[in-house]
Design a protein around this motif. Sequence first.
Motif, PDB file in Angstrom:
ATOM      1  N   ASP A 189      -9.043   1.513  -8.982  1.00  0.00           N
ATOM      2  CA  ASP A 189      -8.244   1.829  -7.796  1.00  0.00           C
ATOM      3  C   ASP A 189      -6.745   1.677  -8.011  1.00  0.00           C
ATOM      4  OD1 ASP A 189     -10.599   2.334  -6.510  1.00  0.00           O
ATOM      5  OD2 ASP A 189     -10.672   0.429  -5.435  1.00  0.00           O
ATOM      6  N   LEU A 226       2.373   1.677  -3.435  1.00  0.00           N
ATOM      7  CA  LEU A 226       1.359   2.135  -4.371  1.00  0.00           C
ATOM      8  C   LEU A 226       1.101   3.627  -4.213  1.00  0.00           C
ATOM      9  CD1 LEU A 226      -0.799   1.511  -6.510  1.00  0.00           C
ATOM     10  CD2 LEU A 226      -2.361   0.929  -4.635  1.00  0.00           C
ATOM     11  N   GLU A 227       1.001   4.092  -2.981  1.00  0.00           N
ATOM     12  CA  GLU A 227       0.751   5.510  -2.737  1.00  0.00           C
ATOM     13  C   GLU A 227       1.913   6.362  -3.240  1.00  0.00           C
ATOM     14  OE1 GLU A 227      -1.076   8.912  -1.955  1.00  0.00           O
ATOM     15  OE2 GLU A 227      -1.966   6.913  -1.893  1.00  0.00           O
ATOM     16  N   ARG A 256       1.654   6.632  -6.958  1.00  0.00           N
ATOM     17  CA  ARG A 256       0.593   7.577  -7.326  1.00  0.00           C
ATOM     18  C   ARG A 256       1.131   9.010  -7.331  1.00  0.00           C
ATOM     19  NH1 ARG A 256      -4.501   5.277  -7.146  1.00  0.00           N
ATOM     20  NH2 ARG A 256      -4.816   3.518  -5.730  1.00  0.00           N
ATOM     21  N   GLN A 257       2.012   9.311  -6.381  1.00  0.00           N
ATOM     22  CA  GLN A 257       2.511  10.672  -6.223  1.00  0.00           C
ATOM     23  C   GLN A 257       3.566  11.035  -7.257  1.00  0.00           C
ATOM     24  OE1 GLN A 257       3.820  11.087  -2.159  1.00  0.00           O
ATOM     25  NE2 GLN A 257       1.804  10.595  -1.305  1.00  0.00           N
ATOM     26  N   GLN A 273       0.832  -1.209   0.000  1.00  0.00           N
ATOM     27  CA  GLN A 273       0.000   0.000   0.000  1.00  0.00           C
ATOM     28  C   GLN A 273       0.863   1.254   0.000  1.00  0.00           C
ATOM     29  OE1 GLN A 273      -3.369   0.079   2.822  1.00  0.00           O
ATOM     30  NE2 GLN A 273      -3.122  -2.117   3.052  1.00  0.00           N
ATOM     31  N   LEU A 274       1.946   1.236   0.788  1.00  0.00           N
ATOM     32  CA  LEU A 274       2.847   2.385   0.844  1.00  0.00           C
ATOM     33  C   LEU A 274       3.546   2.605  -0.497  1.00  0.00           C
ATOM     34  CD1 LEU A 274       4.438   1.794   4.367  1.00  0.00           C
ATOM     35  CD2 LEU A 274       2.775   3.552   3.737  1.00  0.00           C
TER      36      LEU A 274
END
Length: 353
Positions: free
Chosen positions: A287, A249-250, A253-254, A246-247
């Motif tokens: 997502d 992936l975030e 995204r950035q 999850q980290l």
Amino acid sequence: MEAADLIQVLTPQQARRLRVIENLLRGKKTVSTLYWGQRYQLLPLIGLDKTLDRGALDASARSLVTGGLATLDEENDQLRLTPAGIIAAQRDYYQPRTAEQWIQLDLMAARQRILLAIQVVSEYTHATRRYYPLMTDLATRQAVRAWFQRVKSDQLGQQLLQTLTNALEQLPEEVATVTTSLLTGYRHPGLTREQVAQAHQQTAWEVNLMQLDGLMQICQDARVAETPFTSLLSSLWQSPVTRSAQLTLEAVRQTGDLDHVAAQRRIKLSTVREHLLEAAIFLPLADFPYEQILTPELCRLFAQNLTGAIDDWQYTSLPTDLQKQYDFFYFRLYAIWIEKGGVLVDGRANSES
């Protein structure tokens, strides 16, 4: 899993690797296992039998092959149903109603907590001071003990009974009967799965699926409304995507730059890619930021060179120059995107379902 259970997770259209099914049950979350688990639509099986020995399904597979119900490609360890197997698989076999939600919960831990909690409350309601508690791990015992001290009251037994009744009334009568038969409480030692299976003329695994359906309904009820189980189970709800993934992936995204994310998170580029594939497998199309990774040129080249059924695609069949240009990661991510219904929108990989 007996042969009668294994046949239920095979198809005539798709050759399925026995080792993938085994690794799913054992909770082995490699990207390869997760990818093929998704392709087989068997991800709900993850971690349902963590004590399963390697090779434990081989005997069942041989039984199906010997009986003419399946064929085995020994080189690739793949099973496929025969016409006779299709007929055999159509018997009245229980299909869980809540399976799609299983990966959102640590279901095995929830089962231990619920069963021990029911026993503790049952014995408490009847003022029993000495009894043999169910064998569970230390974490379960600690969680149930702390929970019981918080919710203990003279009304707890009746509240729990009503909670169980409300949940099981939503399921087929047979499921409710099986679920309660496996419970342990005051003067009710509970039956084993094998005993219930014999009584219902089913396999122990089928009984297991029924119990999981019953327990999952209890968990879902406790999530949407306050029940005595709510605080006991709340910490067990989880994303199927690991926290580390999850980290990653975030961070992607950035920035959209995988090398930068690897340096920022101090992990290998290969780990970043594994995290992204894990997230893509579990998450809905909308997502995941496919458009930041799959360029229009990549999609065009892959579309030109990858045709036919996704299961038949081979990275090594791509032109050599294309393999040099795009790592296997992009090939796998592209396959996941296509399977989830991905298309180009305004020349970019879409992120909307």
